[in-house]
Design a protein around this motif. Structure first.
Motif, PDB file in Angstrom:
ATOM      1  N   ALA A  91       7.535  18.539 -11.447  1.00  0.00           N
ATOM      2  CA  ALA A  91       8.909  18.195 -11.799  1.00  0.00           C
ATOM      3  C   ALA A  91       9.825  19.405 -11.624  1.00  0.00           C
ATOM      4  O   ALA A  91      10.956  19.271 -11.170  1.00  0.00           O
ATOM      5  CB  ALA A  91       8.977  17.681 -13.234  1.00  0.00           C
ATOM      6  N   HIS A 115      12.349  11.192  -6.806  1.00  0.00           N
ATOM      7  CA  HIS A 115      12.462  10.940  -8.235  1.00  0.00           C
ATOM      8  C   HIS A 115      13.866  11.219  -8.712  1.00  0.00           C
ATOM      9  O   HIS A 115      14.579  12.035  -8.153  1.00  0.00           O
ATOM     10  CB  HIS A 115      11.450  11.805  -8.975  1.00  0.00           C
ATOM     11  CG  HIS A 115      10.059  11.519  -8.544  1.00  0.00           C
ATOM     12  ND1 HIS A 115       9.321  10.490  -9.047  1.00  0.00           N
ATOM     13  CD2 HIS A 115       9.288  12.105  -7.590  1.00  0.00           C
ATOM     14  CE1 HIS A 115       8.154  10.448  -8.446  1.00  0.00           C
ATOM     15  NE2 HIS A 115       8.099  11.414  -7.559  1.00  0.00           N
ATOM     16  N   LEU A 170       0.812  -1.216   0.000  1.00  0.00           N
ATOM     17  CA  LEU A 170       0.000   0.000   0.000  1.00  0.00           C
ATOM     18  C   LEU A 170       0.846   1.267   0.000  1.00  0.00           C
ATOM     19  O   LEU A 170       0.415   2.302  -0.486  1.00  0.00           O
ATOM     20  CB  LEU A 170      -0.935   0.000   1.213  1.00  0.00           C
ATOM     21  CG  LEU A 170      -1.994  -1.097   1.204  1.00  0.00           C
ATOM     22  CD1 LEU A 170      -2.858  -0.979   2.430  1.00  0.00           C
ATOM     23  CD2 LEU A 170      -2.844  -1.039  -0.050  1.00  0.00           C
ATOM     24  N   TRP A 171       2.019   1.199   0.590  1.00  0.00           N
ATOM     25  CA  TRP A 171       2.818   2.415   0.707  1.00  0.00           C
ATOM     26  C   TRP A 171       4.234   2.149   0.243  1.00  0.00           C
ATOM     27  O   TRP A 171       4.781   1.082   0.462  1.00  0.00           O
ATOM     28  CB  TRP A 171       2.857   2.916   2.163  1.00  0.00           C
ATOM     29  CG  TRP A 171       1.477   3.113   2.707  1.00  0.00           C
ATOM     30  CD1 TRP A 171       0.772   2.253   3.488  1.00  0.00           C
ATOM     31  CD2 TRP A 171       0.623   4.217   2.439  1.00  0.00           C
ATOM     32  NE1 TRP A 171      -0.471   2.747   3.743  1.00  0.00           N
ATOM     33  CE2 TRP A 171      -0.596   3.961   3.117  1.00  0.00           C
ATOM     34  CE3 TRP A 171       0.757   5.391   1.719  1.00  0.00           C
ATOM     35  CZ2 TRP A 171      -1.661   4.848   3.073  1.00  0.00           C
ATOM     36  CZ3 TRP A 171      -0.308   6.276   1.685  1.00  0.00           C
ATOM     37  CH2 TRP A 171      -1.501   6.004   2.354  1.00  0.00           C
ATOM     38  N   ALA A 195       2.491  12.496  -6.438  1.00  0.00           N
ATOM     39  CA  ALA A 195       3.779  13.192  -6.382  1.00  0.00           C
ATOM     40  C   ALA A 195       3.730  14.248  -5.292  1.00  0.00           C
ATOM     41  O   ALA A 195       2.660  14.667  -4.864  1.00  0.00           O
ATOM     42  CB  ALA A 195       4.086  13.833  -7.720  1.00  0.00           C
ATOM     43  N   ILE A 245       4.316   8.102   0.568  1.00  0.00           N
ATOM     44  CA  ILE A 245       4.009   7.970  -0.856  1.00  0.00           C
ATOM     45  C   ILE A 245       3.226   6.674  -1.056  1.00  0.00           C
ATOM     46  O   ILE A 245       3.658   5.602  -0.646  1.00  0.00           O
ATOM     47  CB  ILE A 245       5.316   7.933  -1.679  1.00  0.00           C
ATOM     48  CG1 ILE A 245       6.021   9.285  -1.594  1.00  0.00           C
ATOM     49  CG2 ILE A 245       5.036   7.568  -3.128  1.00  0.00           C
ATOM     50  CD1 ILE A 245       5.352  10.393  -2.341  1.00  0.00           C
ATOM     51  N   PRO A 246       2.026   6.759  -1.644  1.00  0.00           N
ATOM     52  CA  PRO A 246       1.233   5.542  -1.823  1.00  0.00           C
ATOM     53  C   PRO A 246       1.835   4.642  -2.893  1.00  0.00           C
ATOM     54  O   PRO A 246       2.489   5.111  -3.829  1.00  0.00           O
ATOM     55  CB  PRO A 246      -0.132   6.074  -2.255  1.00  0.00           C
ATOM     56  CG  PRO A 246       0.136   7.425  -2.796  1.00  0.00           C
ATOM     57  CD  PRO A 246       1.345   7.961  -2.122  1.00  0.00           C
ATOM     58  N   GLY A 248      11.396  15.543  -3.318  1.00  0.00           N
ATOM     59  CA  GLY A 248      10.175  14.811  -2.976  1.00  0.00           C
ATOM     60  C   GLY A 248      10.456  13.484  -2.322  1.00  0.00           C
ATOM     61  O   GLY A 248       9.541  12.734  -2.023  1.00  0.00           O
ATOM     62  N   MET A 301       7.094  11.638 -12.547  1.00  0.00           N
ATOM     63  CA  MET A 301       6.893  11.772 -11.110  1.00  0.00           C
ATOM     64  C   MET A 301       5.788  10.862 -10.564  1.00  0.00           C
ATOM     65  O   MET A 301       5.350  11.053  -9.434  1.00  0.00           O
ATOM     66  CB  MET A 301       6.542  13.227 -10.755  1.00  0.00           C
ATOM     67  CG  MET A 301       7.513  14.249 -11.285  1.00  0.00           C
ATOM     68  SD  MET A 301       9.020  14.347 -10.333  1.00  0.00           S
ATOM     69  CE  MET A 301       8.475  15.381  -8.997  1.00  0.00           C
ATOM     70  N   ARG A 302       5.322   9.908 -11.341  1.00  0.00           N
ATOM     71  CA  ARG A 302       4.244   9.052 -10.848  1.00  0.00           C
ATOM     72  C   ARG A 302       4.731   8.192  -9.685  1.00  0.00           C
ATOM     73  O   ARG A 302       5.881   7.765  -9.653  1.00  0.00           O
ATOM     74  CB  ARG A 302       3.744   8.163 -11.978  1.00  0.00           C
ATOM     75  CG  ARG A 302       2.834   8.904 -12.943  1.00  0.00           C
ATOM     76  CD  ARG A 302       2.611   8.110 -14.198  1.00  0.00           C
ATOM     77  NE  ARG A 302       3.861   7.971 -14.934  1.00  0.00           N
ATOM     78  CZ  ARG A 302       4.232   6.868 -15.554  1.00  0.00           C
ATOM     79  NH1 ARG A 302       3.463   5.812 -15.528  1.00  0.00           N
ATOM     80  NH2 ARG A 302       5.366   6.827 -16.225  1.00  0.00           N
ATOM     81  N   ALA A 303       3.818   7.954  -8.744  1.00  0.00           N
ATOM     82  CA  ALA A 303       4.162   7.135  -7.585  1.00  0.00           C
ATOM     83  C   ALA A 303       4.413   5.703  -8.043  1.00  0.00           C
ATOM     84  O   ALA A 303       3.941   5.299  -9.105  1.00  0.00           O
ATOM     85  CB  ALA A 303       3.015   7.170  -6.576  1.00  0.00           C
TER      86      ALA A 303
END
Lengths: 212, 715
Positions: B156, A24, A16-17, B152, B573-574, B700, B234-236
C-alpha cells in the motif's frame, strides 16, 4: 480438491483475469493507513494515561505539590476553547474542499492554524508559570507523567500547525491534486484526533487533578 | 534540565572521548579487524566490479516490496550470525568458569569474559535475536509474500516500506557500532529498573539499548501499518476474506498485534529515556517513581511480541505442509480463528513474566489461566497440520523437513510452556534455565519455520531452487545442535541453575555444560553447511531453475506468476474465484497466464529519501546516545526538512510501458534452462523506463483502464 469442489465455481464461466484493472483507490488507501497510524498514537496515549493512573497515588507526589494546588483551570479552559474552535474552522476548510474552493480552504486553514498557535501560547504560559513556581517534571513521579502528557499533546499541536502551513502552500501550488486531497483528509483526521485526546487530557489531567 | 553525568562531557563531542574505544580488549579488537577487513573487501569489490550504480538503482533506492523483503532477510541473517556468535561466547564462558579452581584469562577471574563483558553479550544476544534477527526475517518474508498472495502489484505504501527497512537497519547498525565505540547495556535484554537508571548504569550502554530498540520499534510499527493496509485495501478482485491464503491471515493477525503493542514499548522506553536524560521519576526507586510500571509496560508489549514472532511462523508452516502433502489445508476456517484467538489472548498474559513480583494469588491465577488458554488455539493448529498430512502424499523435501522440525519443537516448547504457566511452579524456576530452554524451543520454532520458508519461497524470489544435499546436512546438524544444547539446558533448569551466570559454583553441573558445548560445535558445523548450501546453490543456479509453480504442487496465488517475480508482480491482475485459486486452476486446466494484450502498468518510482532518513535517524540515535546535542538538533531539523521536501515531490510515480511488460513477460515465458537470464533479480530491467502520468490512475493499475479509481471532486 475437495475444498475447491465444495466451493462450486463453474470453471467454464469463471472470470479469470481482471482486465483493465483500475488500480487501488489511492485516497482511500492512504486515509485507511492514517487511521492505523492514529491507532498507534492512541495506544501511546493509552499507555501514558495508564501511567498517569499508576502514578497518581499520594506516594507518587513524593511530598511535592498536589495537582489541585497548581492546576490553573483558566488556562485549561482557554486551551479547550481555542483547540475546539480551531477544529471547527478546519471543518469549514473541508467544506470548502468539497466545493472546490481554493481560497476557502486556505483561508479557513489559516484561521485554524492561528488558533492552534494561540493554543500553544496559552500552553506555553501555563507551563512557564508552573516551572517558575518550581513545579517541574523532576520534582516527583506524578509531575513527571503530568508534564509528559501535556507536552506530548502540545508536540502534536506543533506538528499540526506545521502541517497546515505546508498544506496551505501545497493547495496554492498544486490545487486539489490527489496527493493534496488525501493529505487534507489525513490532516483533518489528525486535527480532530487532537481535540478528542484533549477531552481525555482535560478530564484525567486537569479535572481529576483539581478534585484529587 | 539536564541530569548530572558521571565523567566528562564537552559541547562538541558530548560524552565521546578516546577512552571509549575499547582497543585494549583483544576480542573486540579482533572483531573490529574482521569487520573492517570485510567491509573494505566488500567496498573494494563493489568498486572493482563497477556495481555502485547497480547497487544504488536496484537496491538502495528501491521501493519494490520484494527487494525490500530480500534486504530485510539479509539484515536478519547477518544479525542472526552476530547473535549466534554471542551465544557461542556465553556457552564457552559457562563451560570454562565452573568451580573455584576454574582458570581465568584476559582479566577475568574465571573463564575469559569479565562479568561486565558477559553482561553485554547476553543483553546483545537477546535483543539482537528478538528484534534484529527474528523480526527482520519474518517482516522480510511477509513483505515479499503477502502482496504476491493477494494479487497486488506492490504494498500500500512503498515509500513507507523502504523507510521501515532503513530505520530497522539504522538500529541494527547502532548495535554493531556499540561494539567498537563505548559499550552496550549489561543487565539483560528486557532491562531492569532502577538498575537501568542513570545512577546505577551511568555509561552509554543503556542509552545504546534504548535508542536501538526504539528505532526498530518505530520501523516495525510503520511496517505493520503498511502490511495491514495492504491486506485490507490491495486484494485482487474476487479475493474475499475467506479466500485469503492462510499465511496472509497469519500476517494480518501478527501485524494487528504489532500495531497495538509496539507503541506501548515506545512509551516504556521513552519514559526510561526521560528518566535518564531529563531527570524525571517514572521508574526511580525514590521521589515517587514506580518500578512495577516499567515491568508492566514493557511486558504489555513483550508478550504480544512473542506471538507477533510466532504467528507468521505458524503461517509459513500452514503454507508449506499442504503444498508437500498435496492436499488442501485441513480446517482453514479454524486456522484463521486460531490465529486471531492467539492474537487476542496475547494481550492478557503479560504478567506471567513476573509471577514472583508480589502480585496477589488471585491476579497470578488469572494470568495462569489466560496463559494456559493459549494452548487451545495452538493445539487446534497442531492438529490441523497433522490432519493435513494424514492421507496426503507427503514429500520430504527441505521446506517440509523444516516445517516438521518446527512442529516437533512446538510440541516441546508448547508443553514446557504449559508447565511455566503454573504460577506456583514458576516460583521454583523463575529466571532459571528451564524457562530459558523453553523460550529457546519456541524461537527455534520460528527459526525452523523461517529456514523452511526461505527454502520454500526462494525459487519464487530468485528463480532457482536451493540445492538439497548441503541443505540436508545443515538441517540435520541443526537438529543435533538443538538436542545437545537444549536437553541439558532443561535438565540444568530442573537442577536449579539460574540464567546469565558468569561463574558456576557447582562442579556437578560441569558435564551438562560441556555437553551443551558439544551442541554448539554442531551448530557451528551447521552454519558452515548453511554457507556451503548457499554457495553451491548459487553456483548451480542455472541447472536449478524453477518455473512459476516451483514445487509443482503450490496452491496459492504467488505460484501464478513468474519466478523470479517481475517488478510489477502480475502482468494481468488475476480475478479470484476460490480459496487456493492456483490449485483450482490447475485442476481445471486453466493454467494459461497470458490473458491478452499487455497494458502499461502504473508503479511507484525509486527514491533515495528513505535511505537518507534512515541515516539521519542513525545519526540522531548516535547523537542522543553520546549526548551530542547540536548533532541531535541538526538531525531532527534535517529529518523534518526532508519529509516536508519529499511531500512537494510530484514526480513519484512512473508507468512501465506495455511493450516493456511484453518484453519481460516473453522473456520469462520462453525461458529455458540453457538460455536462462531475464532479470537476474526480480524485474531488474524495467526500472529505467519511466514516463510520468500524473493523476490518471491508482497505483498498481493499468493505463488503459476506462475507470480511474479516484476522482477527488466526485464525492
Amino acid at each position: 480438491m475437495r475444498a475447491s469442489a465444495a466451493q462450486k465455481v463453474d470453471p467454464a464461466h469463471a472470470t479469470l483475469w481482471a482486465r483493465h484493472y483500475p488500480g487501488h483507490d489511492m485516497i482511500g488507501t492512504r486515509t485507511f493507513g492514517f487511521w492505523l497510524y492514529m491507532l498507534t498514537d492512541a495506544m501511546v496515549y493509552a499507555a501514558l494515561f495508564a501511567s498517569l493512573g499508576v502514578l497518581s497515588h499520594v506516594v507518587n507526589l513524593a511530598g511535592g505539590p498536589s495537582p489541585s494546588a497548581f492546576i490553573n483551570p483558566v488556562y485549561a479552559y482557554g486551551e479547550t476553547i481555542t483547540l475546539f474552535l480551531s477544529v471547527l474552522i478546519y471543518g469549514y476548510s473541508m467544506v470548502a474542499l468539497k466545493n472546490g474552493n481554493h481560497s476557502g480552504v486556505i483561508g479557513s486553514m489559516f484561521a485554524a492554524m492561528l488558533l492552534g498557535m494561540v493554543y500553544l501560547v496559552i500552553a506555553g504560559i501555563d507551563i512557564r508559570e508552573m516551572f517558575a513556581q518550581g513545579i517541574i517534571p523532576e520534582a516527583s513521579g506524578f509531575l513527571s507523567i503530568f508534564f509528559t502528557i501535556i507536552i506530548y499533546h502540545a508536540l502534536h499541536i506543533i506538528v499540526g500547525v506545521v502541517w497546515m502551513l505546508v498544506m496551505m502552500i501545497q493547495v496554492a501550488r498544486e490545487g486539489f491534486s490527489a496527493n493534496v486531497v488525501y493529505r487534507l483528509i489525513n490532516l483533518r483526521l489528525f486535527w480532530h484526533f487532537q481535540a478528542v485526546i484533549w477531552v481525555f487530557v482535560f478530564t484525567f489531567v486537569y479535572l481529576q487533578g483539581m478534585v484529587v | 534540565m539536564l541530569v548530572h553525568l558521571q565523567g566528562p562531557w564537552t559541547p562538541v563531542l558530548g560524552r565521546l572521548t578516546l577512552q571509549q574505544i575499547p582497543y585494549e580488549n583483544p576480542i573486540l579488537l579482533g572483531t573490529f579487524t574482521f569487520v573492517a577487513v570485510l567491509a573494505i573487501a566488500i567496498l573494494a569489490a563493489t568498486t572493482y566490479f563497477g556495481k555502485w550504480e547497480y547497487l544504488w538503482r536496484e537496491w538502495l533506492t528501491t521501493v519494490d516490496h520484494k527487494k525490500i523483503g530480500v534486504m530485510y532477510c539479509l539484515l536478519g541473517l547477518i544479525m542472526l550470525f552476530r547473535g549466534f556468535i554471542d551465544a557461542l561466547m556465553i556457552r564457552t564462558q559457562q563451560a570454562i568458569a565452573v568451580g573455584h579452581e576454574a582458570p581465568g584469562y584476559m582479566g577475568a577471574v574465571h573463564g575469559y569474559l569479565t562479568p561486565f563483558h558477559l553482561g553485554q553479550i547476553f543483553t546483545a544476544h537477546g535483543l539482537i535475536m528478538v528484534v534484529f534477527a527474528a523480526t527482520p526475517l519474518l517482516v522480510g518474508i511477509m513483505n515479499i509474500i503477502v502482496p504476491l498472495q493477494i494479487g497486488a502489484r506492490d504494498m500500500a505504501y512503498p515509500y513507507l516500506n523502504a523507510l521501515g527497512l532503513w530505520l530497522t537497519t539504522a538500529g541494527a547498525a547502532l548495535v554493531m557500532v556499540s561494539l567498537f565505540i563505548g559499550n552496550f547495556a549489561h543487565g539483560g535484554w528486557y532491562g531492569f529498573v532502577p538498575y537501568f537508571e542513570l545512577p546505577y548504569s551511568p555509561g552509554v550502554g543503556v542509552d545504546y539499548w534504548i535508542w536501538t530498540f526504539q528505532l526498530s520499534a518505530i520501523g516495525t510499527s510503520l511496517g505493520s501499518i503498511n502490511l495491514i493496509a495492504t491486506i485490507v485495501k490491495m486484494r485482487a478482485p474476487g479475493m474475499t476474506w475467506m479466500r485469503l491464503p492462510i499465511f496472509t491471515w497469519a500476517s494480518l493477525s501478527t501485524n494487528l498485534i504489532a500495531l497495538t503493542s509496539f507503541p506501548v514499548l515506545m512509551v516504556s522506553l521513552a519514559l526510561l529515556a526521560l528518566d535518564r536524560y531529563v531527570g524525571t521519576h517514572f521508574y526511580t526507586a525514590g521521589m515517587g517513581g514506580n518500578l512495577m510500571l516499567y515491568s508492566d509496560l514493557f511486558w504489555v508489549w513483550g508478550h504480544p511480541e512473542v506471538y507477533f514472532l510466532i504467528l507468521p511462523a505458524f503461517g509459513m508452516m500452514s503454507e508449506i505442509i499442504p503444498t508437500f502433502s498435496e492436499k488442501p489445508l485441513f480446517g482453514y476456517a479454524t486456522m484463521v480463528i486460531a490465529s486471531f484467538a492467539i492474537g487476542g489472548v496475547s494481550w492478557g498474559v503479560w504478567l506471567h513474566h513476573f509471577f514472583t513480583m508480589a502480585a496477589s494469588p488471585s491476579v497470578n491465577s488469572f494470568y495462569s489461566v489466560t496463559t494456559m488458554l493459549v494452548g487451545i488455539p495452538t493445539g487446534v493448529k497442531v492438529f490441523n497440520w497433522v490432519f493435513t498430512m494424514y492421507r496426503g502424499r507427503v514429500r520430504y523435501e527441505l521446506p517440509m523437513l523444516w516445517a516438521l522440525l518446527a512442529l516437533f519443537l512446538l510440541l516441546v516448547g508448547g508443553m514446557t510452556g504449559m508447565m511455566n504457566a503454573f504460577a506456583s511452579s514458576d516460583y521454583m524456576w523463575h529466571n532459571g534455565l528451564f524457562v530459558v530452554a523453553h523460550f529457546h524451543m519456541m524461537v527455534l520454532v520460528i527459526a525452523a519455520s523461517v529456514f523452511g520458508a526461505v527454502e520454500y519461497w526462494f525459487p519464487k524470489v530468485f528463480g532457482f531452487k536451493l540445492e538439497q544435499k548441503w541443505g540436508k546436512w545443515f538441517f540435520w546438524f541443526m537438529i543435533l545442535g538443538t538436542g545437545w544444547t537444549f536437553v541439558p539446558m532443561f535438565l540444568l533448569g530442573f537442577a536449579g541453575m539460574t540464567r546469565r551466570l558468569d561463574y558456576i559454583p557447582y562442579m556437578q553441573w560441569s558435564p551438562y555444560l560441556h555437553v551443551m558445548l558439544v551442541g554448539m560445535v554442531f551448530y557451528v558445523l551447521a552454519v558452515c553447511f548453511f554457507v556451503a548450501h548457499l554457495y553451491v546453490s548459487l553456483r548451480d543456479r542455472v541447472s536449478n531453475r524453477a518455473g512459476a509453480d516451483a514445487w509443482g504442487t503450490g496452491r496459492s496465488l504467488e505460484w501464478m506468476t513468474h519466478s523470479p517475480v517481475p517488478a510489477y508482480n502480475y502482468a494481468f491482475i488475476p480475478h479470484i474465484n476460490v480459496l487456493d485459486e492456483w490449485a483450482w486452476r490447475k485442476e481445471n486446466g486453466l493454467t494459461e497466464l497470458h490473458a491478452g494484450d499487455y497494458e502499461g502498468i502504473h508503479m511507484p518510482k525509486n527514491t533515495g529519501i528513505p535511505l537518507f532518513l534512515g541515516m539521519l535517524f542513525m545519526g540522531l540515535g548516535f547523537a542522543l546516545i553520546w549526548r551530542i546535542w547540536w548533532l541531535a538538533l541538526l538531525c531532527v531539523a534535517l529529518i523534518v526538512g526532508l519529509i516536508i521536501l519529499r511531500s512537494f515531490d510530484r514526480d513519484t510515480d512512473m508507468t512501465i510501458p506495455a511493450h516493456e511488460v511484453e518484453r519481460v513477460e516473453r522473456g520469462a515465458r520462453d525461458e529455458t534452462p540453457a538460455t536462462a537470464r531475464s532479470a537476474g533479480m526480480p524485474g531488474g530491467a524495467v526500472t529505467a523506463h519511466s514516463a510520468l502520468r500524473p493523476g490518471t490512475d491508482g497505483i498498481g493499475g493499468g493505463t488503459t483502464s476506462t475507470n480511474p479509481s479516484w476522482a477527488p471532486m466526485d464525492r
